[in-house]
Design a protein around this motif. Structure first.
Motif, PDB file in Angstrom:
ATOM      1  N   ARG A 306       0.860  -1.197   0.000  1.00  0.00           N
ATOM      2  CA  ARG A 306       0.000   0.000   0.000  1.00  0.00           C
ATOM      3  C   ARG A 306       0.890   1.238   0.000  1.00  0.00           C
ATOM      4  NH1 ARG A 306      -1.748  -2.356   5.310  1.00  0.00           N
ATOM      5  NH2 ARG A 306      -0.347  -1.540   6.882  1.00  0.00           N
ATOM      6  N   GLU A 307       0.250   2.406  -0.208  1.00  0.00           N
ATOM      7  CA  GLU A 307       1.014   3.656  -0.280  1.00  0.00           C
ATOM      8  C   GLU A 307       1.588   4.006   1.095  1.00  0.00           C
ATOM      9  OE1 GLU A 307       1.798   5.347  -2.941  1.00  0.00           O
ATOM     10  OE2 GLU A 307       0.516   4.216  -4.310  1.00  0.00           O
ATOM     11  N   ALA A 308       2.749   4.664   1.077  1.00  0.00           N
ATOM     12  CA  ALA A 308       3.339   5.156   2.324  1.00  0.00           C
ATOM     13  C   ALA A 308       2.505   6.307   2.874  1.00  0.00           C
ATOM     14  CB  ALA A 308       4.760   5.640   2.064  1.00  0.00           C
ATOM     15  N   ASP A 309       2.605   6.530   4.174  1.00  0.00           N
ATOM     16  CA  ASP A 309       1.944   7.676   4.804  1.00  0.00           C
ATOM     17  C   ASP A 309       2.873   8.225   5.890  1.00  0.00           C
ATOM     18  OD1 ASP A 309       1.787   5.842   6.849  1.00  0.00           O
ATOM     19  OD2 ASP A 309      -0.380   5.597   6.760  1.00  0.00           O
ATOM     20  N   VAL A 310       2.372   9.180   6.651  1.00  0.00           N
ATOM     21  CA  VAL A 310       3.232   9.824   7.649  1.00  0.00           C
ATOM     22  C   VAL A 310       3.749   8.831   8.688  1.00  0.00           C
ATOM     23  CG1 VAL A 310       1.479  10.519   9.353  1.00  0.00           C
ATOM     24  CG2 VAL A 310       3.460  11.987   8.946  1.00  0.00           C
ATOM     25  N   TYR A 311       2.945   7.815   8.998  1.00  0.00           N
ATOM     26  CA  TYR A 311       3.355   6.848  10.028  1.00  0.00           C
ATOM     27  C   TYR A 311       4.561   6.051   9.534  1.00  0.00           C
ATOM     28  CZ  TYR A 311      -1.267   8.320  11.370  1.00  0.00           C
ATOM     29  OH  TYR A 311      -2.348   9.101  11.674  1.00  0.00           O
ATOM     30  N   ALA A 312       4.519   5.689   8.257  1.00  0.00           N
ATOM     31  CA  ALA A 312       5.650   4.981   7.664  1.00  0.00           C
ATOM     32  C   ALA A 312       6.900   5.868   7.709  1.00  0.00           C
ATOM     33  CB  ALA A 312       5.317   4.601   6.220  1.00  0.00           C
ATOM     34  N   VAL A 313       6.736   7.142   7.386  1.00  0.00           N
ATOM     35  CA  VAL A 313       7.880   8.074   7.396  1.00  0.00           C
ATOM     36  C   VAL A 313       8.480   8.157   8.805  1.00  0.00           C
ATOM     37  CG1 VAL A 313       8.540  10.504   7.117  1.00  0.00           C
ATOM     38  CG2 VAL A 313       6.996   9.439   5.465  1.00  0.00           C
ATOM     39  N   GLN A 314       7.621   8.246   9.797  1.00  0.00           N
ATOM     40  CA  GLN A 314       8.100   8.370  11.178  1.00  0.00           C
ATOM     41  C   GLN A 314       8.847   7.105  11.626  1.00  0.00           C
ATOM     42  OE1 GLN A 314       4.353  11.252  12.401  1.00  0.00           O
ATOM     43  NE2 GLN A 314       4.365   9.178  13.123  1.00  0.00           N
ATOM     44  N   GLY A 315       8.357   5.940  11.206  1.00  0.00           N
ATOM     45  CA  GLY A 315       9.048   4.691  11.535  1.00  0.00           C
ATOM     46  C   GLY A 315      10.415   4.656  10.875  1.00  0.00           C
ATOM     47  N   TYR A 316      10.432   5.075   9.608  1.00  0.00           N
ATOM     48  CA  TYR A 316      11.682   5.084   8.830  1.00  0.00           C
ATOM     49  C   TYR A 316      12.714   5.999   9.501  1.00  0.00           C
ATOM     50  CZ  TYR A 316      14.432   4.879   4.525  1.00  0.00           C
ATOM     51  OH  TYR A 316      15.420   4.655   3.599  1.00  0.00           O
ATOM     52  N   ASP A 317      12.266   7.190   9.891  1.00  0.00           N
ATOM     53  CA  ASP A 317      13.187   8.156  10.495  1.00  0.00           C
ATOM     54  C   ASP A 317      13.616   7.727  11.900  1.00  0.00           C
ATOM     55  OD1 ASP A 317      13.061   9.596   8.196  1.00  0.00           O
ATOM     56  OD2 ASP A 317      11.693  11.130   8.960  1.00  0.00           O
ATOM     57  N   SER A 318      12.757   7.035  12.625  1.00  0.00           N
ATOM     58  CA  SER A 318      13.152   6.527  13.953  1.00  0.00           C
ATOM     59  C   SER A 318      14.326   5.571  13.786  1.00  0.00           C
ATOM     60  CB  SER A 318      11.981   5.792  14.625  1.00  0.00           C
ATOM     61  OG  SER A 318      10.917   6.686  14.845  1.00  0.00           O
ATOM     62  N   ALA A 319      14.220   4.688  12.792  1.00  0.00           N
ATOM     63  CA  ALA A 319      15.314   3.735  12.545  1.00  0.00           C
ATOM     64  C   ALA A 319      16.548   4.463  12.019  1.00  0.00           C
ATOM     65  CB  ALA A 319      14.856   2.656  11.566  1.00  0.00           C
ATOM     66  N   GLN A 320      16.344   5.487  11.183  1.00  0.00           N
ATOM     67  CA  GLN A 320      17.490   6.260  10.665  1.00  0.00           C
ATOM     68  C   GLN A 320      18.249   6.928  11.811  1.00  0.00           C
ATOM     69  OE1 GLN A 320      17.797   8.003   6.698  1.00  0.00           O
ATOM     70  NE2 GLN A 320      15.747   8.818   7.046  1.00  0.00           N
ATOM     71  N   LEU A 321      17.501   7.427  12.801  1.00  0.00           N
ATOM     72  CA  LEU A 321      18.144   8.081  13.950  1.00  0.00           C
ATOM     73  C   LEU A 321      18.971   7.066  14.742  1.00  0.00           C
ATOM     74  CD1 LEU A 321      18.448  10.680  15.656  1.00  0.00           C
ATOM     75  CD2 LEU A 321      16.524   9.869  17.031  1.00  0.00           C
ATOM     76  N   LEU A 322      18.428   5.872  14.905  1.00  0.00           N
ATOM     77  CA  LEU A 322      19.154   4.826  15.634  1.00  0.00           C
ATOM     78  C   LEU A 322      20.441   4.448  14.887  1.00  0.00           C
ATOM     79  CD1 LEU A 322      19.214   2.923  18.054  1.00  0.00           C
ATOM     80  CD2 LEU A 322      17.792   1.316  16.753  1.00  0.00           C
ATOM     81  N   VAL A 323      20.356   4.383  13.577  1.00  0.00           N
ATOM     82  CA  VAL A 323      21.546   4.077  12.770  1.00  0.00           C
ATOM     83  C   VAL A 323      22.631   5.136  13.026  1.00  0.00           C
ATOM     84  CG1 VAL A 323      22.473   4.021  10.407  1.00  0.00           C
ATOM     85  CG2 VAL A 323      20.313   2.873  10.921  1.00  0.00           C
ATOM     86  N   ILE A 324      22.243   6.409  13.005  1.00  0.00           N
ATOM     87  CA  ILE A 324      23.213   7.502  13.197  1.00  0.00           C
ATOM     88  C   ILE A 324      23.908   7.355  14.553  1.00  0.00           C
ATOM     89  CG2 ILE A 324      23.375  10.013  13.602  1.00  0.00           C
ATOM     90  CD1 ILE A 324      21.283  10.331  11.334  1.00  0.00           C
ATOM     91  N   GLY A 325      23.121   7.078  15.592  1.00  0.00           N
ATOM     92  CA  GLY A 325      23.691   6.923  16.931  1.00  0.00           C
ATOM     93  C   GLY A 325      24.629   5.734  17.007  1.00  0.00           C
ATOM     94  N   LEU A 326      24.181   4.601  16.491  1.00  0.00           N
ATOM     95  CA  LEU A 326      24.984   3.378  16.622  1.00  0.00           C
ATOM     96  C   LEU A 326      26.238   3.412  15.762  1.00  0.00           C
ATOM     97  CD1 LEU A 326      22.175   0.709  16.931  1.00  0.00           C
ATOM     98  CD2 LEU A 326      23.882   1.302  18.643  1.00  0.00           C
ATOM     99  N   GLU A 327      26.149   4.080  14.633  1.00  0.00           N
ATOM    100  CA  GLU A 327      27.360   4.183  13.799  1.00  0.00           C
ATOM    101  C   GLU A 327      28.410   5.031  14.507  1.00  0.00           C
ATOM    102  OE1 GLU A 327      26.217   5.227   9.798  1.00  0.00           O
ATOM    103  OE2 GLU A 327      26.005   3.094   9.304  1.00  0.00           O
TER     104      GLU A 327
END
Ligand code: PHB
Length: 396
Positions: A306-327
């Motif tokens: 199905r199409e992405a929505d704001v909730y998908a974006v927020q999940g994506y960015d939450s994981a992106q933030l974790l990647v930045i910290g862990l790297e």
């Protein structure tokens, strides 16, 4: 384990101590052993009830980031543990406790419902567990209750509604009503709407509420024509928003409906013609033209069907933030100072546009104006650029 309170040794510090001991006596070191272990990421989200699809979309997007990075963040293999919080605030503290103490998660990503978030917040503040909020907008989390181990990648309830109120006021609306569920997200969004509208010369003259997650809208809708208002602002989301928008249209009310963008987000399909023309404000919308968004939307559709929505974006960015910290700390979660420093300084290339963090570790982003047109929430302008929640009372 005894219950820990503020001021006692946190779980993280105990682990750190144990790791240091091992390092002094044996090879491989405690840190090397810790590195070899998967990093446990708890997803405490609604997978049932009115917000089920919101939780599912957040999860799909987090799994996308994990797959993009071949299962590893900062060299650590990621292990996901899921828990359905059912959007039930009364179960929030015990569910969060289960994730932290029984499942021993290193990171808790959760949740959607503001009331449940407050329960999670109490638990993670005491345990020191890193928490990333992928939706719930409860303002206290990044205001007076803020904590150094809690980061929000979604929004504060105040932000989108403030943008909507401001836009209405700027175009000359003097009197509006607010309608919502009677819980934290509805009330705090209402406060943002009022503040934005008042800033631009208007007023909220009536507030209508019903209990979460009830959908008996008829008695409230019946009052609207008699209020003498030029606009009705609303906060509803998920299944409740589908029903509300349909019933508003069916009631034939002439006053234009608007609101926090959740009102029409991810639900335009089932809302159908009833949503046509509804104006909302949100940190995402259809037609945001950047490379990240184009790639993200295609990948999300391929995964979720199905199409992405704001909730998908927020999940994506939450994981992106974790990647930045862990790297930044090469997967070593015990380097708390390094981890939080990198996360606080993060500049994220998000499908929503540029994202950074405020001093209270809340997200700073554009609030877009959108109009539901032919099944899309078409972006028509920017209601507030790089908007930060006031963060009142936070000292991290
Ligand atoms: C919240 O409870 O904070 C909440 C829930 C659903 C939304 C937005 C906010 O779509």
């Amino acid at each position: 384990m005894t219950h820990m309170t503020k001021g006692t040794l946190s779980r993280r510090k105990l682990i750190k101590g144990a790791a240091a001991l091992t390092a002094a006596t044996a090879v491989p070191t405690g840190w090397a052993i810790a590195q070899a272990k998967p990093l446990k990421v708890g997803l405490m989200l609604p997978y049932s009830g009115t917000f089920a699809q919101l939780g599912e979309n957040i999860t799909h997007a987090i799994e996308m980031v994990i797959a993009e990075r071949n299962g590893k963040f900062g060299g650590r293999e990621i292990q996901i543990i899921k828990l359905d919080d059912e959007s039930k605030p009364e179960l929030g503290p015990q569910n969060a406790d289960r994730m932290v103490k029984r499942d021993n998660v290193d990171v808790l990503i959760g949740t959607v419902h503001s009331g449940v978030q407050l329960g999670i917040h109490k638990v993670v503040k005491e345990s020191g567990t890193l928490c990333i909020v992928p939706n719930a907008g409860a303002v206290g989390v990044t205001r007076e209750l803020c904590a150094k181990n809690v980061f929000r990648m979604s929004f504060s309830n105040w932000q989108p509604a403030y943008g909507m109120g401001l836009a209405l006021g700027k175009r000359g609306v003097k009197k509006a009503a607010w309608i919502t569920w009677d819980y934290a997200a509805g009330a705090e969004s209402g406060a943002g709407f009022k503040e934005g509208l008042e800033k631009a010369g208007g007023q909220v003259v009536a507030t209508l509420t019903l209990k979460f997650p009830e959908t008996n809208f008829q008695p409230l809708l019946a009052q609207i024509p008699g209020l003498g208002v030029e606009a009705v602002g609303a906060f509803f989301a998920g299944g409740g928003a589908v029903q509300f928008v349909k019933e508003y249209a069916a009631a034939g009310i002439k006053v234009p409906l608007c609101g926090s963008g959740f009102l029409t987000e991810g639900v335009l399909g089932p809302q159908g013609a009833a949503a046509e023309g509804v104006e909302t404000a949100l940190h995402y919308g259809d037609g945001i033209d950047n490379l990240k968004n184009t790639a993200f939307r295609a990948a999300f559709k391929a995964k979720a069907g199905r199409e992405a929505d704001v909730y998908a974006v927020q999940g994506y960015d939450s994981a992106q933030l974790l990647v930045i910290g862990l790297e930044a700390v090469k997967g070593n979660m015990e380097d708390e100072a390094g981890l939080y420093k990198a996360m606080r300084a993060a500049k994220i290339d998000s499908p929503r546009g540029p994202v950074s963090l405020s001093p209270s570790q809340d997200v700073v982003h554009n609030i877009y104006l959108r109009k539901a047109t032919g099944g899309l929430n078409k972006v028509t302008g920017i209601a507030a650029e790089a908007l930060a929640d006031p963060g009142t009372g936070c000292k991290v």
